[in-house]
Design a protein around this motif. Sequence first.
Motif, PDB file in Angstrom:
ATOM      1  N   GLY A   7      38.295  31.005  36.356  1.00 29.29           N
ATOM      2  CA  GLY A   7      38.607  31.394  37.724  1.00 29.29           C
ATOM      3  C   GLY A   7      37.368  31.975  38.385  1.00 29.29           C
ATOM      4  N   ARG A  10      38.701  36.950  43.091  1.00 32.23           N
ATOM      5  CA  ARG A  10      38.276  38.338  43.263  1.00 32.23           C
ATOM      6  C   ARG A  10      38.098  39.071  41.937  1.00 32.23           C
ATOM      7  N   ARG A  31      37.462  24.992  38.679  1.00 33.60           N
ATOM      8  CA  ARG A  31      37.864  23.606  38.939  1.00 33.60           C
ATOM      9  C   ARG A  31      36.871  22.935  39.866  1.00 33.60           C
ATOM     10  N   GLU A 127      39.502  45.653  43.917  1.00 33.20           N
ATOM     11  CA  GLU A 127      38.657  46.465  44.794  1.00 33.20           C
ATOM     12  C   GLU A 127      37.959  47.601  44.033  1.00 33.20           C
TER      13      GLU A 127
HETATM   14  N1  LIG Z   1      43.801  40.957  42.828  1.00 33.02           N
HETATM   15  C1  LIG Z   1      43.952  42.007  42.014  1.00 33.02           C
HETATM   16  O1  LIG Z   1      43.652  43.156  42.405  1.00 33.02           O
HETATM   17  C2  LIG Z   1      44.460  41.809  40.614  1.00 33.02           C
HETATM   18  C3  LIG Z   1      44.586  42.933  39.772  1.00 33.02           C
HETATM   19  C4  LIG Z   1      45.002  42.746  38.452  1.00 33.02           C
HETATM   20  C5  LIG Z   1      45.285  41.491  37.981  1.00 33.02           C
HETATM   21  N2  LIG Z   1      45.182  40.416  38.827  1.00 33.02           N
HETATM   22  C6  LIG Z   1      45.488  39.083  38.300  1.00 33.02           C
HETATM   23  O2  LIG Z   1      44.243  38.400  38.155  1.00 33.02           O
HETATM   24  C7  LIG Z   1      44.438  37.004  38.380  1.00 33.02           C
HETATM   25  C8  LIG Z   1      43.444  36.549  39.445  1.00 33.02           C
HETATM   26  O3  LIG Z   1      43.709  37.282  40.618  1.00 33.02           O
HETATM   27  P1  LIG Z   1      42.700  37.224  41.856  1.00 33.02           P
HETATM   28  O4  LIG Z   1      43.164  38.262  42.798  1.00 33.02           O
HETATM   29  O5  LIG Z   1      41.305  37.236  41.368  1.00 33.02           O
HETATM   30  O6  LIG Z   1      43.053  35.772  42.431  1.00 33.02           O
HETATM   31  P2  LIG Z   1      42.223  34.866  43.429  1.00 33.02           P
HETATM   32  O7  LIG Z   1      41.219  35.675  44.155  1.00 33.02           O
HETATM   33  O8  LIG Z   1      43.227  34.112  44.204  1.00 33.02           O
HETATM   34  O9  LIG Z   1      41.440  33.864  42.443  1.00 33.02           O
HETATM   35  C9  LIG Z   1      42.113  33.039  41.548  1.00 33.02           C
HETATM   36  C10 LIG Z   1      41.154  31.980  41.030  1.00 33.02           C
HETATM   37  O10 LIG Z   1      41.872  31.179  40.099  1.00 33.02           O
HETATM   38  C11 LIG Z   1      41.522  29.816  40.262  1.00 33.02           C
HETATM   39  N3  LIG Z   1      42.801  29.102  40.523  1.00 33.02           N
HETATM   40  C12 LIG Z   1      43.580  29.157  41.609  1.00 33.02           C
HETATM   41  N4  LIG Z   1      44.680  28.401  41.460  1.00 33.02           N
HETATM   42  C13 LIG Z   1      44.563  27.836  40.237  1.00 33.02           C
HETATM   43  C14 LIG Z   1      45.370  26.930  39.519  1.00 33.02           C
HETATM   44  N5  LIG Z   1      46.527  26.466  40.010  1.00 33.02           N
HETATM   45  N6  LIG Z   1      44.968  26.537  38.302  1.00 33.02           N
HETATM   46  C15 LIG Z   1      43.804  26.993  37.797  1.00 33.02           C
HETATM   47  N7  LIG Z   1      42.990  27.860  38.452  1.00 33.02           N
HETATM   48  C16 LIG Z   1      43.383  28.282  39.648  1.00 33.02           C
HETATM   49  C17 LIG Z   1      40.579  29.688  41.423  1.00 33.02           C
HETATM   50  O11 LIG Z   1      39.272  29.440  40.916  1.00 33.02           O
HETATM   51  P3  LIG Z   1      38.644  27.971  41.008  1.00 33.02           P
HETATM   52  O12 LIG Z   1      39.124  27.387  42.297  1.00 33.02           O
HETATM   53  O13 LIG Z   1      37.175  28.188  40.977  1.00 33.02           O
HETATM   54  O14 LIG Z   1      39.148  27.207  39.817  1.00 33.02           O
HETATM   55  C18 LIG Z   1      40.669  31.038  42.108  1.00 33.02           C
HETATM   56  O15 LIG Z   1      39.438  31.451  42.621  1.00 33.02           O
HETATM   57  C19 LIG Z   1      45.893  36.818  38.798  1.00 33.02           C
HETATM   58  O16 LIG Z   1      46.639  36.387  37.689  1.00 33.02           O
HETATM   59  C20 LIG Z   1      46.322  38.224  39.216  1.00 33.02           C
HETATM   60  O17 LIG Z   1      47.706  38.453  39.013  1.00 33.02           O
HETATM   61  C21 LIG Z   1      44.771  40.540  40.130  1.00 33.02           C
END
Ligand SMILES: NC(=O)c1ccc[n+]([C@@H]2O[C@H](COP(=O)([O-])OP(=O)(O)OC[C@H]3O[C@@H](n4cnc5c(N)ncnc54)[C@H](OP(=O)(O)O)[C@@H]3O)[C@@H](O)[C@H]2O)c1
Length: 211
Positions: A7, A10, A31, A127
């Motif tokens: 991924g 963020r 991807r 953040e």
């Molecule tokens: N945001 C938070 O503060 C936070 C805190 C704790 C845990 N989390 C968890 O951490 C994970 C990532 O969160 P995030 O906030 O970083 O999300 P995000 O900013 O939306 O990034 C997710 C990344 O995953 C990849 N992705 C998206 N859809 C996908 C799919 N269908 N199959 C495979 N790869 C996919 C993409 O990378 P590519 O396009 O480069 O492949 C995308 O950049 C989530 O599971 C979330 O629940 C988030």
Amino acid sequence: MQIAIIGTGRMARNLGAGWARAGLSIVFGSRNPQAHADLAESAPGAQVTEPTAALDGADVVVIAIPFPAVEPFAREHADKLRGKVVVDISNPFNHLPDNSVAGAEITARAIGPGARVVAAFKSNFWETLLEPTDPRYDIERDVHYAGDDVEAKKLVGRLIYDLGFRAIDCGPLKNARVLDGMAPLIIELDKRYANGERRSSWRLLSVPHVD
Ligand SMILES: NC(=O)c1ccc[n+]([C@@H]2O[C@H](COP(=O)([O-])OP(=O)(O)OC[C@H]3O[C@@H](n4cnc5c(N)ncnc54)[C@H](OP(=O)(O)O)[C@@H]3O)[C@@H](O)[C@H]2O)c1
């Protein structure tokens, strides 16, 4: 030691930046790697490649993609993930409403026997990943982690410290069911008490120092 972060969102970016600054070798699995060449700026020395290639040669794999994509990813790449330390950071939210199973347990089952899954970072906001000490109070933030593989957990604990956080070992993987509920709760608390500002953290007061 090489860390593959699957991924480029963020969480991936900030975890990668923090570990790269700590001197660890990072490869992002995307991807669409061409679109994320800029990651090498925030995470100096990091490479960006396809997810499958990122898994080759990785000692630790951090799956940082949306929860619904995690199980299919783990199933598809089970052969490469088996035996590696896999850090599941995903928050299921409404996908697992009754908390009867943890997302990380589902990930471990998808990988199958030999899975070394550790749930971590679930209750930390992206953040604050590069702000392990809250400057308002000069207090280190905690990162909770849970898993069944003792050696895998030790390694993840060290990686948490490498980022500057306190690592709080929450026991076996089934305890990740509780961790899955902490993100929705802290979001609710921030709405109630901090105008929705996402800078809160959990802090275990009875542990002044953890090794
Ligand atoms: N945001 C938070 O503060 C936070 C805190 C704790 C845990 N989390 C968890 O951490 C994970 C990532 O969160 P995030 O906030 O970083 O999300 P995000 O900013 O939306 O990034 C997710 C990344 O995953 C990849 N992705 C998206 N859809 C996908 C799919 N269908 N199959 C495979 N790869 C996919 C993409 O990378 P590519 O396009 O480069 O492949 C995308 O950049 C989530 O599971 C979330 O629940 C988030």
